[in-house]
Scaffold this motif. Structure first.
Motif, short mmCIF file in Angstrom:
data_model
loop_
_atom_site.label_atom_id
_atom_site.label_comp_id
_atom_site.label_asym_id
_atom_site.label_seq_id
_atom_site.Cartn_x
_atom_site.Cartn_y
_atom_site.Cartn_z
N LYS A 119 25.89 47.32 57.83
CA LYS A 119 26.67 48.50 57.43
C LYS A 119 27.91 48.16 56.61
N ARG A 120 28.49 46.98 56.83
CA ARG A 120 29.74 46.67 56.15
C ARG A 120 29.54 45.62 55.05
N THR A 121 28.40 45.70 54.36
CA THR A 121 28.17 44.75 53.28
C THR A 121 28.67 45.34 51.96
N CYS A 122 28.85 44.47 50.98
CA CYS A 122 29.23 44.95 49.65
C CYS A 122 28.73 43.96 48.60
N SER A 123 28.80 44.37 47.34
CA SER A 123 28.46 43.49 46.23
C SER A 123 29.65 43.44 45.27
N ILE A 124 29.61 42.47 44.37
CA ILE A 124 30.69 42.30 43.38
C ILE A 124 30.08 42.34 41.99
N TYR A 125 30.73 43.06 41.08
CA TYR A 125 30.32 43.04 39.67
C TYR A 125 31.48 42.52 38.82
N ILE A 126 31.19 41.55 37.98
CA ILE A 126 32.21 40.98 37.09
C ILE A 126 31.78 41.26 35.65
N SER A 127 32.69 41.86 34.87
CA SER A 127 32.33 42.26 33.50
C SER A 127 32.84 41.27 32.45
N GLU B 149 31.40 42.17 54.21
CA GLU B 149 30.65 40.93 53.96
C GLU B 149 30.06 41.03 52.55
N THR B 150 30.45 40.10 51.68
CA THR B 150 29.91 40.12 50.31
C THR B 150 28.52 39.48 50.33
N VAL B 151 27.52 40.24 49.85
CA VAL B 151 26.16 39.68 49.88
C VAL B 151 25.62 39.31 48.50
N THR B 152 26.07 40.03 47.46
CA THR B 152 25.62 39.62 46.13
C THR B 152 26.78 39.67 45.13
N VAL B 153 26.72 38.78 44.16
CA VAL B 153 27.68 38.78 43.04
C VAL B 153 26.87 38.84 41.76
N TYR B 154 27.31 39.68 40.82
CA TYR B 154 26.60 39.80 39.54
C TYR B 154 27.61 39.68 38.41
N ILE B 155 27.44 38.66 37.59
CA ILE B 155 28.30 38.52 36.40
C ILE B 155 27.48 39.06 35.23
N GLY B 156 27.93 40.20 34.68
CA GLY B 156 27.15 40.87 33.63
C GLY B 156 27.96 41.08 32.37
N GLY B 157 27.31 41.66 31.36
CA GLY B 157 28.02 41.81 30.09
C GLY B 157 27.56 42.99 29.29
N GLY B 158 27.67 42.81 27.99
CA GLY B 158 27.97 41.63 27.23
C GLY B 158 27.03 40.44 27.48
N THR B 159 27.56 39.32 27.15
CA THR B 159 26.83 38.06 27.28
C THR B 159 27.72 37.06 28.01
N PRO B 160 27.63 37.00 29.34
CA PRO B 160 28.53 36.10 30.08
C PRO B 160 28.43 34.64 29.64
N SER B 161 27.26 34.21 29.16
CA SER B 161 27.17 32.80 28.77
C SER B 161 27.84 32.52 27.43
N ILE B 162 28.54 33.51 26.89
CA ILE B 162 29.38 33.23 25.72
C ILE B 162 30.61 32.42 26.15
N LEU B 163 30.93 32.45 27.45
CA LEU B 163 32.10 31.71 27.94
C LEU B 163 31.87 30.22 27.73
N SER B 164 32.95 29.51 27.43
CA SER B 164 32.86 28.04 27.31
C SER B 164 32.71 27.45 28.71
N PRO B 165 32.30 26.19 28.83
CA PRO B 165 32.20 25.59 30.16
C PRO B 165 33.53 25.70 30.92
N ALA B 166 34.66 25.51 30.22
CA ALA B 166 35.97 25.58 30.90
C ALA B 166 36.25 27.00 31.41
N GLN B 167 35.91 27.99 30.59
CA GLN B 167 36.14 29.40 31.01
C GLN B 167 35.22 29.77 32.18
N LEU B 168 33.98 29.29 32.09
CA LEU B 168 33.02 29.55 33.17
C LEU B 168 33.49 28.90 34.47
#
Ligand code: SF4
Length: 496
Positions: free
Chosen positions: A163-171, A220-239
């Motif tokens: 009941k107390r789960t959640c997800s995270i979205y990163i843009s 309780e965080t059960v899933t994380v989603y990094i979406g876009g756009g194109t998240p893999s545009i980030l450099s290794p350092a930014q990622l």
């Protein structure tokens, strides 16, 4: 398109019904009925036993009508009765006028699985649900069967949630170039891409901010989603900076799923994926959209089929647990035979997930005016392509597990996620079916709070464009408003 409505009825709903037959239509108000344009003349009346609707559709100098009386019953709210009456009347008129039968009948929403889920909760009988979808909502039997499969598969995934789960979205709203069909807010010019460093600093602060709420209310965080756009545009350092922000806030190894929607193959490198997998990523999207170079060029994707295979191999070699690939049926320049070849080649790779989309025509009316077969009212060859993708996936051991629809897709078709059993993309289901709260960070992101049993839903959004997000005054105001809304909502629905 002109609407003339006699009776009290939700005008927006009537407009969405018209768009089944008039994709991309713009609706004008208060114009005289001179009989010259595409038009709907509608009468809606509440009677003792139910709601009566009559629709007359006109286009190109021809007209046709349809009517329906839906009786009140214990299993339907008055709103539902009215929607069905209006929907059926318009559907009958459109079918008579254009001679086509839209595959989803009178279902117009983004989440068709919700109706099926409600019907299943009422009757407990999946065969009855299929029957009702076909007979009352005019859904084509093939689509009704697909929906029933999806609802049953989703139920297994949703049923396992606490009941107390959640997800995270990163843009991450940045892309290396702009696809011709894109309707998202995504920055792609050199000047705007130079904002990414500042953007990451602000984003990581916001990740800390949303996790403060998650800890305070014991989610309780059960899933994380990094979406876009194109998240893999980030450099290794930014990622790496992003991975650090997530890892310092939650035990990433305890997540049920952690997705990086890499997206464009031209941005994927072994180094970036190493950073992602070391940071806990378990699912990566590598999206070809089509395996036809001339179509890719035509839609401005800036990558080739060869780039896709290179990126896919890098993803496999990275050791990531799940790979998703997206294909789009109905792209400009695509034929049934070229699309079906793409489907065959993708299935041969055995990605854990394949998402089959239907091309969404931003200006559908223009395409219709051009009169090409692909963009005819019934979607031309696209229907065959959609069928081929679904049948091939099913015969190759994939199961359909989530579905959504968009306005103005070619032929009114759908987007469906397929997975090898046990490899379903969980975030997609949890977000689409609004089963729990999704906390979001970044420009254009929307935190959507969902009370237990979906008794209440509240949205808190951040500034839409990256330049607004980086404007301290705009950002801080939006963040403060979101914090207040989240705290009030959680105090009411998730007291500690
Ligand atoms: S990759 Fe996606 S978000 Fe980026 S421009 Fe293309 S369609 Fe738009």
């Amino acid at each position: 398109m002109k609407l003339f409505i006699d009776g009290k009825v939700n005008r927006y709903y009537i407009q969405t019904l018209c768009m089944i037959f008039f994709p991309g239509a713009k609706f004008s108000e208060d114009e005289p009925d001179d009989g010259s344009a595409d038009a709907l003349r509608m009468t809606v009346r509440k009677e003792a036993e139910g709601i009566y609707a009559r629709a007359e559709l006109s286009s190109g100098g021809k007209s046709a009508s349809g009517e329906k009386l839906v009786r009140f019953s214990r299993d339907k709210t008055e709103e539902r009765v009215e929607k069905i009456a209006c929907g059926v009347a318009i559907f009958k008129a459109g079918k008579a006028l254009f001679g086509c039968t839209p595959p989803w009948g009178i279902l117009t929403g983004v989440r068709p699985a919700k109706i099926a889920e409600e019907l299943l909760a009422d009757s407990g009988d999946i065969f009855k649900v299929r029957d009702t979808l076909c007979k009352e909502y005019f859904v084509n039997p093939k689509k009704a069967a697909l929906l029933c499969d999806i609802v049953q598969n989703e139920a297994k995934l949703i049923g396992s949630l606490g009941k107390r789960t959640c997800s995270i979205y990163i843009s991450i709203p940045f892309c290396p170039s702009r696809c011709a069909y894109c309707s998202f807010v995504s920055y792609s010019t050199k000047r705007l891409l130079s904002m990414i460093d500042d953007y990451m600093v602000q984003l990581c602060k916001d990740i800390d901010r949303i996790f403060a709420h998650i800890r305070a209310f014991g989610f309780e965080t059960v899933t994380v989603y990094i979406g876009g756009g194109t998240p893999s545009i980030l450099s290794p350092a930014q990622l790496s900076m992003l991975m650090d922000a997530l890892n310092r806030n939650t035990d990433v190894s305890a997540l049920r799923e952690f997705t990086l929607e890499a997206g464009r193959p031209d941005t994927i490198t072994a180094e970036k994926l190493r950073v992602a997998v070391d940071g806990g990523v378990t699912r990566i999207s590598v999206n070809p959209q089509t395996l036809n170079d001339s179509v890719l060029e035509g839609i401005g994707r800036n990558h080739t089929v060869e780039d896709f295979f290179r990126a896919y191999n890098i993803a496999r070699e990275s050791g990531v647990k799940y790979i998703n690939t997206d294909l789009i049926a109905g792209l400009p320049g695509e034929s049934f035979s070229s699309f079906s070849r793409s489907v065959d080649q993708i299935i041969k790779l055995r990605p854990e997930n394949i998402t089959f989309h239907t091309f969404c025509v931003k200006k559908a009316s223009d395409f219709l005016r051009n009169g090409t077969e692909m963009y005819s009212r019934n979607g031309g060859e696209t229907g065959k392509s959609v069928d081929y993708s679904q049948v091939s996936a099913g015969l190759s051991g994939y199961i359909p597990y989530y579905i959504y629809r968009q306005k103005n897709t070619v032929g009114n078709f759908e987007n469906v996620g397929y997975a090898l059993p046990g490899c379903e993309g969980l975030y997609n289901v949890f977000m689409m079916e609004e089963v729990h709260t999704v906390f979001a960070a970044g420009a254009g992101s929307i935190t959507k709070m969902v009370a237990p049993g979906r008794k209440a839903i509240l949205r808190a959004d951040m500034p839409k464009y990256p330049y607004e997000y980086l404007n301290a005054e705009k950002h801080d105001k939006a963040a403060a408003d979101a914090d207040r809304l989240i705290e009030e909502f959680c105090a009411t629905h998730f007291p500690v």
